[in-house]
Design an enzyme around this catalytic site. Sequence first.
Site, PDB file in Angstrom:
ATOM      1  N   GLY A 111      62.145 -12.210 -28.472  1.00  0.00           N
ATOM      2  CA  GLY A 111      61.308 -13.188 -29.171  1.00  0.00           C
ATOM      3  C   GLY A 111      61.895 -13.537 -30.528  1.00  0.00           C
ATOM      4  O   GLY A 111      63.071 -13.317 -30.791  1.00  0.00           O
ATOM      5  N   ILE A 112      61.021 -14.061 -31.409  1.00  0.00           N
ATOM      6  CA  ILE A 112      61.455 -14.515 -32.723  1.00  0.00           C
ATOM      7  C   ILE A 112      61.156 -13.446 -33.766  1.00  0.00           C
ATOM      8  O   ILE A 112      60.206 -12.692 -33.617  1.00  0.00           O
ATOM      9  CB  ILE A 112      60.635 -15.754 -33.177  1.00  0.00           C
ATOM     10  CG1 ILE A 112      60.411 -16.723 -32.026  1.00  0.00           C
ATOM     11  CG2 ILE A 112      61.259 -16.438 -34.366  1.00  0.00           C
ATOM     12  CD1 ILE A 112      59.418 -17.825 -32.362  1.00  0.00           C
ATOM     13  N   GLY A 113      61.950 -13.402 -34.840  1.00  0.00           N
ATOM     14  CA  GLY A 113      61.543 -12.653 -36.013  1.00  0.00           C
ATOM     15  C   GLY A 113      62.294 -11.375 -36.271  1.00  0.00           C
ATOM     16  O   GLY A 113      63.352 -11.108 -35.701  1.00  0.00           O
ATOM     17  N   ALA A 114      61.714 -10.582 -37.168  1.00  0.00           N
ATOM     18  CA  ALA A 114      62.384  -9.393 -37.680  1.00  0.00           C
ATOM     19  C   ALA A 114      62.645  -8.362 -36.579  1.00  0.00           C
ATOM     20  O   ALA A 114      63.697  -7.731 -36.558  1.00  0.00           O
ATOM     21  CB  ALA A 114      61.525  -8.775 -38.778  1.00  0.00           C
ATOM     22  N   ILE A 115      61.703  -8.170 -35.682  1.00  0.00           N
ATOM     23  CA  ILE A 115      61.881  -7.105 -34.694  1.00  0.00           C
ATOM     24  C   ILE A 115      63.030  -7.409 -33.729  1.00  0.00           C
ATOM     25  O   ILE A 115      63.913  -6.558 -33.540  1.00  0.00           O
ATOM     26  CB  ILE A 115      60.542  -6.758 -34.019  1.00  0.00           C
ATOM     27  CG1 ILE A 115      59.730  -5.982 -35.066  1.00  0.00           C
ATOM     28  CG2 ILE A 115      60.730  -5.937 -32.738  1.00  0.00           C
ATOM     29  CD1 ILE A 115      58.330  -5.702 -34.760  1.00  0.00           C
ATOM     30  N   GLU A 131      63.843 -17.173 -23.788  1.00  0.00           N
ATOM     31  CA  GLU A 131      63.248 -18.474 -24.101  1.00  0.00           C
ATOM     32  C   GLU A 131      64.034 -19.080 -25.256  1.00  0.00           C
ATOM     33  O   GLU A 131      64.375 -20.242 -25.259  1.00  0.00           O
ATOM     34  CB  GLU A 131      61.800 -18.170 -24.442  1.00  0.00           C
ATOM     35  CG  GLU A 131      61.094 -19.018 -25.367  1.00  0.00           C
ATOM     36  CD  GLU A 131      59.680 -18.453 -25.521  1.00  0.00           C
ATOM     37  OE1 GLU A 131      59.127 -17.934 -24.533  1.00  0.00           O
ATOM     38  OE2 GLU A 131      59.141 -18.551 -26.616  1.00  0.00           O
TER      39      GLU A 131
HETATM   40  N1  COA Z   1      45.374  -7.087 -38.834  1.00  0.00           N
HETATM   41  C1  COA Z   1      45.417  -7.914 -39.909  1.00  0.00           C
HETATM   42  N2  COA Z   1      46.486  -8.688 -40.222  1.00  0.00           N
HETATM   43  C2  COA Z   1      47.553  -8.598 -39.422  1.00  0.00           C
HETATM   44  C3  COA Z   1      47.581  -7.755 -38.291  1.00  0.00           C
HETATM   45  C4  COA Z   1      46.438  -6.969 -38.025  1.00  0.00           C
HETATM   46  N3  COA Z   1      46.389  -6.144 -36.978  1.00  0.00           N
HETATM   47  N4  COA Z   1      48.772  -7.873 -37.679  1.00  0.00           N
HETATM   48  C5  COA Z   1      49.460  -8.770 -38.378  1.00  0.00           C
HETATM   49  N5  COA Z   1      48.733  -9.187 -39.435  1.00  0.00           N
HETATM   50  C6  COA Z   1      49.165 -10.163 -40.448  1.00  0.00           C
HETATM   51  C7  COA Z   1      50.417  -9.689 -41.146  1.00  0.00           C
HETATM   52  O1  COA Z   1      50.078  -8.845 -42.249  1.00  0.00           O
HETATM   53  C8  COA Z   1      51.053 -10.981 -41.572  1.00  0.00           C
HETATM   54  O2  COA Z   1      50.375 -11.488 -42.698  1.00  0.00           O
HETATM   55  P1  COA Z   1      51.180 -12.196 -43.893  1.00  0.00           P
HETATM   56  O3  COA Z   1      51.784 -13.435 -43.250  1.00  0.00           O
HETATM   57  O4  COA Z   1      50.122 -12.489 -44.888  1.00  0.00           O
HETATM   58  O5  COA Z   1      52.204 -11.198 -44.321  1.00  0.00           O
HETATM   59  C9  COA Z   1      50.715 -11.926 -40.408  1.00  0.00           C
HETATM   60  O6  COA Z   1      49.562 -11.359 -39.781  1.00  0.00           O
HETATM   61  C10 COA Z   1      51.838 -12.062 -39.384  1.00  0.00           C
HETATM   62  O7  COA Z   1      52.096 -10.790 -38.806  1.00  0.00           O
HETATM   63  P2  COA Z   1      53.556 -10.237 -38.509  1.00  0.00           P
HETATM   64  O8  COA Z   1      53.407  -9.111 -37.564  1.00  0.00           O
HETATM   65  O9  COA Z   1      54.305 -10.000 -39.762  1.00  0.00           O
HETATM   66  O10 COA Z   1      54.219 -11.492 -37.792  1.00  0.00           O
HETATM   67  P3  COA Z   1      55.625 -11.696 -37.130  1.00  0.00           P
HETATM   68  O11 COA Z   1      56.249 -12.830 -37.818  1.00  0.00           O
HETATM   69  O12 COA Z   1      56.386 -10.426 -36.997  1.00  0.00           O
HETATM   70  O13 COA Z   1      55.201 -12.183 -35.677  1.00  0.00           O
HETATM   71  C11 COA Z   1      53.732 -12.188 -33.784  1.00  0.00           C
HETATM   72  C12 COA Z   1      54.454 -11.348 -34.811  1.00  0.00           C
HETATM   73  C13 COA Z   1      53.015 -11.258 -32.838  1.00  0.00           C
HETATM   74  C14 COA Z   1      52.709 -13.099 -34.466  1.00  0.00           C
HETATM   75  C15 COA Z   1      54.804 -13.047 -33.035  1.00  0.00           C
HETATM   76  O14 COA Z   1      55.738 -12.201 -32.434  1.00  0.00           O
HETATM   77  C16 COA Z   1      54.179 -13.927 -31.997  1.00  0.00           C
HETATM   78  O15 COA Z   1      53.763 -15.014 -32.303  1.00  0.00           O
HETATM   79  N6  COA Z   1      54.093 -13.461 -30.724  1.00  0.00           N
HETATM   80  C17 COA Z   1      53.449 -14.192 -29.643  1.00  0.00           C
HETATM   81  C18 COA Z   1      54.367 -15.161 -28.986  1.00  0.00           C
HETATM   82  C19 COA Z   1      55.539 -14.535 -28.286  1.00  0.00           C
HETATM   83  O16 COA Z   1      55.640 -13.329 -28.114  1.00  0.00           O
HETATM   84  N7  COA Z   1      56.435 -15.377 -27.848  1.00  0.00           N
HETATM   85  C20 COA Z   1      57.546 -14.963 -27.027  1.00  0.00           C
HETATM   86  C21 COA Z   1      58.862 -15.074 -27.601  1.00  0.00           C
HETATM   87  S1  COA Z   1      59.253 -16.383 -28.679  1.00  0.00           S
END
Ligand code: COA
Length: 433
Positions: free
Chosen positions: A214-218, A237
């Site tokens: 997926g996208i992002g840091a992980i 994707e």
């Molecule tokens: N409770 C409260 N806030 C939460 C939270 C929780 N359990 N989990 C995350 N947050 C907040 C974070 O603190 C962060 O806030 P900020 O922007 O103010 O710092 C925000 O939500 C985003 O969370 P984060 O985990 O840092 O996002 P990310 O950029 O690492 O993306 C997903 C994680 C899950 C949102 C992202 O992977 C996604 O959209 N996944 C679904 C779609 C997908 O998997 N697509 C397939 C491949 S592209």
Amino acid sequence: MNWKKIYSERLMSPEQALKQIPDGGRVVSGHAAGEPTFLLSYMAEHKEWYHDVEICHMVSLGKNEYCREDMTGHFRHNALFVGGGTRKAVKEGRGDYTPCFFYEIPRLFESSLPVDAALISVTPPDQNGKVSLGVSVDYTKAAAKNAKLVIAQVNDQMPYTYGDSLLDVSEIDCFVEHSAPLPELKPSVLTKVEKDIGYNCASLINDGDTLQLGIGAIPDAVLLSLKYKKDLGIHSEMFSDGVVELVEAGVITNEKKKFLPDKMAANFLMGTKRLYDFVDHNKNVAMYPADYTNDPVVVAKNDRIVCINSSVQIDLMGQACSESIGLTQISGVGGQVDFIRGASMAKHGISILAMPSTAKKGTVSRIVPFLDEGAAVTTSRNDIDYVVTEHGIAHLKGKTLRERAKALIAISHLVFREELIGVYEERFHCKFE
Ligand code: COA
């Protein structure tokens, strides 16, 4: 008719093209690095031309001017995936979110979501009169095929890609030439927690596996931990700069892939110019529509696929919310479930949801007894397979509710573990041992 004649007859100013969009119509625009930012900004600059026009897309890297408060009555956003630039508008009611699996979006444009105008970004035509959709083929090709009106921003900085990314000039109604660098997404600066998660995920990946990331840091952290693997392949994707690095290091070779061997398959790309230069005229990169790459049946053709995505919150049964914080929609399902289901059907396929054990600077646990009120169940407990945090790996598939809860508590953050154990003992009427 000769394609050059068609092209010159349909070449026009942005004003001539964009004034054809009807009031009340639905505009579907390309997204990510393929967003036709010039056309969208031009529309916003001339908002007085438009009334109740819906702007529909997935991940945006542009300025999203049509989401501003002063655009009310002119534009309304329909998000197929909510991103940083559109979150506020959706939260404040100036936009909507449409739940949908990514692989189904191209088909939606044939039926439930008719397209009045498609705004796309393309390369200049090649010697055969074909333009390439470059870095965004995903739903963009289907939008163009089904739209009543197709307006293309012809950008000579768009990389020319192979796979199924071409349109004939006769399929496009208006060409607007505008050269501009593609929107960029810089690689993440990784924290220790993310690196530990990457390391844990990498321990589930073997030489010769095919990856979806997926996208992002992980995903960036996972790629960093794969430097010593061999012969990895990509069927995803999307992918970003981290993949280029591993290709150049000889780690990703795609040689062991039985399905689409030697090719890296994807449907959209986001990264820096380094990535865009890498994919330009690269015969080893194959860009396809999402109803192909993401179709779980197609994903399942990849033996030993490992799919790695992220999540926001997971309850003790293994229900994962990956797209909202309570009722607030912060992203979308994207291809998460497409790939999780495909991996579970593939020979020796696995899927991983990887996330830090806490959020909000360590103040909340992401592993919870119950999902927040209003949270969307993105991945159901029936679909979930592995969950990874910085504290370890929980394998949930085939496990009872009690075993799942125990495995998830074991990878939760220590600060929240006692509380979760209390919930476990009350719920399952047994000691946590
Ligand atoms: N409770 C409260 N806030 C939460 C939270 C929780 N359990 N989990 C995350 N947050 C907040 C974070 O603190 C962060 O806030 P900020 O922007 O103010 O710092 C925000 O939500 C985003 O969370 P984060 O985990 O840092 O996002 P990310 O950029 O690492 O993306 C997903 C994680 C899950 C949102 C992202 O992977 C996604 O959209 N996944 C679904 C779609 C997908 O998997 N697509 C397939 C491949 S592209």
